[in-house]
Write a protein that holds these residues in place. Structure first.
Motif, PDB file in Angstrom:
ATOM      1  N   ILE A   7      -1.479  -0.133 -12.415  1.00 40.44           N
ATOM      2  CA  ILE A   7      -2.067   0.947 -11.411  1.00 40.44           C
ATOM      3  C   ILE A   7      -2.243   0.424 -10.305  1.00 40.44           C
ATOM      4  O   ILE A   7      -2.930   0.565  -9.384  1.00 40.44           O
ATOM      5  CB  ILE A   7      -3.985   1.200 -12.641  1.00 40.44           C
ATOM      6  N   VAL A   8      -3.003  -0.687 -10.089  1.00 39.01           N
ATOM      7  CA  VAL A   8      -3.443  -1.823  -8.984  1.00 39.01           C
ATOM      8  C   VAL A   8      -2.358  -1.303  -8.133  1.00 39.01           C
ATOM      9  O   VAL A   8      -2.160  -1.628  -6.990  1.00 39.01           O
ATOM     10  CB  VAL A   8      -3.284  -3.165  -9.158  1.00 39.01           C
ATOM     11  N   GLY A   9      -0.560  -1.704  -8.453  1.00 34.78           N
ATOM     12  CA  GLY A   9       0.288  -1.342  -7.980  1.00 34.78           C
ATOM     13  C   GLY A   9       0.584  -0.159  -7.012  1.00 34.78           C
ATOM     14  O   GLY A   9       0.979   0.426  -6.190  1.00 34.78           O
ATOM     15  N   ARG A  10       0.873   0.455  -8.019  1.00 36.87           N
ATOM     16  CA  ARG A  10       0.810   2.534  -6.919  1.00 36.87           C
ATOM     17  C   ARG A  10      -0.550   2.072  -6.437  1.00 36.87           C
ATOM     18  O   ARG A  10      -0.230   2.242  -4.910  1.00 36.87           O
ATOM     19  CB  ARG A  10       0.110   3.073  -8.687  1.00 36.87           C
ATOM     20  N   LEU A  11      -1.464   1.844  -6.469  1.00 38.57           N
ATOM     21  CA  LEU A  11      -2.719   1.878  -5.917  1.00 38.57           C
ATOM     22  C   LEU A  11      -2.208   1.253  -4.218  1.00 38.57           C
ATOM     23  O   LEU A  11      -2.422   1.839  -3.640  1.00 38.57           O
ATOM     24  CB  LEU A  11      -4.591   1.487  -6.135  1.00 38.57           C
TER      25      LEU A  11
END
Length: 97
Positions: A81-85
């Motif tokens: 999720i952090v990577g997507r953001l």
């Protein structure tokens, strides 16, 4: 897409350099949130860039952090999720995973 296996050439949206920059920014963001999340982000980065020598299995990370493999899987989900953001903030493009 789950990033537990390396991406193939046709799945990259970014150049190799850009992908490494997004990966490093993701790891830094994860470490800023917690050491456990950062350690799991390091594992995630190894899985993105292929068979990175020394990338430990999830069971080894769980032992290192004194937690369960299920908790590591939950943290891996959070890393994604952090990577997507980070990907979307850095590039303005939707993440391919």
């Amino acid at each position: 897409m789950l990033l537990e296996a390396p991406l193939t050439g046709d799945q990259f949206v970014l150049s190799e350099t850009e992908l490494r920059e997004v990966t490093q920014a993701t790891i830094a963001t994860c470490y800023a949130n917690s050491t456990h999340l950062g350690v799991v982000a390091d594992h995630w980065a190894g899985s993105i860039h292929g068979d990175t020598p020394g990338t430990p299995p999830l069971t080894a990370i769980a032992v290192l952090l004194g937690t369960t493999v299920n908790h590591i899987r939950d943290l891996l989900h959070d890393v994604r999720i952090v990577g997507r953001l980070v990907h979307e903030q850095e590039t303005g493009l939707p993440a391919p995973w």
